[in-house]
Design a protein around this motif. Structure first.
Motif, PDB file in Angstrom:
ATOM      1  N   PHE A 147       0.840  -1.288   0.008  1.00 15.32           N
ATOM      2  CA  PHE A 147      -0.077  -0.053   0.037  1.00 15.32           C
ATOM      3  C   PHE A 147       0.659   1.305   0.052  1.00 15.32           C
ATOM      4  N   GLY A 148       2.106   1.030  -0.024  1.00 22.45           N
ATOM      5  CA  GLY A 148       3.189   2.637   0.088  1.00 22.45           C
ATOM      6  C   GLY A 148       2.792   3.225   1.071  1.00 22.45           C
ATOM      7  N   ALA A 149       2.647   4.466   0.617  1.00 22.36           N
ATOM      8  CA  ALA A 149       2.530   5.691   1.841  1.00 22.36           C
ATOM      9  C   ALA A 149       1.124   5.314   2.572  1.00 22.36           C
ATOM     10  N   PHE A 150       0.428   4.659   2.172  1.00 23.81           N
ATOM     11  CA  PHE A 150      -0.815   4.247   3.125  1.00 23.81           C
ATOM     12  C   PHE A 150      -0.694   3.071   3.936  1.00 23.81           C
ATOM     13  N   GLN A 151       0.456   2.357   4.058  1.00 26.57           N
ATOM     14  CA  GLN A 151       0.704   1.184   4.623  1.00 26.57           C
ATOM     15  C   GLN A 151       0.332   1.528   6.416  1.00 26.57           C
ATOM     16  N   ILE A 152       0.359   2.666   6.877  1.00 27.99           N
ATOM     17  CA  ILE A 152       0.352   3.006   8.120  1.00 27.99           C
ATOM     18  C   ILE A 152      -1.186   2.807   8.399  1.00 27.99           C
ATOM     19  N   VAL A 153      -2.017   3.364   7.500  1.00 24.30           N
ATOM     20  CA  VAL A 153      -3.469   3.130   7.647  1.00 24.30           C
ATOM     21  C   VAL A 153      -3.898   1.742   7.451  1.00 24.30           C
TER      22      VAL A 153
END
Length: 262
Positions: A147-153
């Motif tokens: 998920f790239g930049a959204f992996q924290i979400v």
């Protein structure tokens, strides 16, 4: 003349931490309208469970433990998981045989009633699958990397999912054994038919397992053979009570009663 409209009270929504237990209860508790319920049968089941818990507590108190308390707790939890596994395998097979053995129009009715057991099977399968994908070999972290930049979400959502699924799965494992995977939603004779199979299967597992306490052989044999014998006796009594008080038999459930002869 004025008229008043009454509204049914809204069901309170459970909080996040209570939701897994509430939803597991709804998924595994039989809920078919018109299902025969007998207070005497329910009381006998509760009494048998209470006696079993009290007897186990007495044995642990009366004899030296050969395992730690945590190890005993893990063994008991493992037995519940094994029981659920036995039901996952044997339950659909017995349901299929029961439906196939029934004559029309009962067969069509039982096919429609399979929704209850299928709900339980589906809920347990989804919870196990979710935990496997997220926890097995750091699966959640590997999926999050996609998920790239959204992996924290994704990781936050995965954490919430695990916090929900773990108590749901544990509760589901207990309730699916207690309610025999909602087979009473199909017909009332199924739980007393399946329960002895389950406990005798567990007897085979426990027979080759070591005793958690240093009890005499006679006591160990009593505690080993007691549960399957008591469950079998209770199931026979439950089938007899269904016949004598409600006119329900296995033959009538399958619509295979013998015709009356004059």
């Amino acid at each position: 003349m004025t008229s008043t409209t009454r509204y049914a009270p809204r069901r309170a929504r459970p909080g996040f931490f209570a939701a897994p237990f509430v939803l597991a209860s709804r998924a595994f508790r039989p809920a078919r309208p018109g299902r025969i319920t007998d207070g005497a049968i329910e009381a006998a089941q509760i009494a048998r469970t209470t006696v079993g818990i009290a007897a186990t507590a007495w044995m642990i108190y009366a004899y030296p433990m050969q395992e730690s308390a945590s190890a005993i707790a893990k063994d008991k939890f493992a037995e519940i998981l094994i029981s659920a596994g036995v039901l996952v395998v044997a339950g659909p097979l017995i349901l299929a045989l029961f439906v196939l053995a029934a004559r029309t129009p009962a067969r069509a009715v039982y096919l429609r009633r399979l929704k209850g057991p299928l709900t339980g099977f589906g809920a347990l399968f989804v919870s196990v699958l979710a935990l496997f994908l997220l926890l097995q070999d750091s699966g959640g972290a590997r999926i999050a990397a996609q998920f790239g930049a959204f992996q924290i979400v994704f990781l936050l959502l995965a954490l919430l999912t695990v916090l929900f699924v773990v108590p749901f799965g544990l509760t589901a494992a207990v309730l699916c054994v207690h309610y025999v995977f909602r087979t009473a939603d199909v017909h009332e004779v199924l739980p007393p038919l399946i329960s002895p199979l389950l406990v005798w299967a567990m007897f085979g597992v426990q027979y080759f397992d070591s005793s958690p306490v240093a009890a005499p052989p006679s006591v160990r044999i009593l505690f080993l053979i007691g549960p399957p014998l008591s469950v079998t006796a209770l199931s026979v009594w439950e089938l007899r009570r269904l016949r004598t008080h409600f006119g329900v038999t296995i033959r009538s459930a399958l619509h295979r009663q013998r015709p009356l002869t004059r």
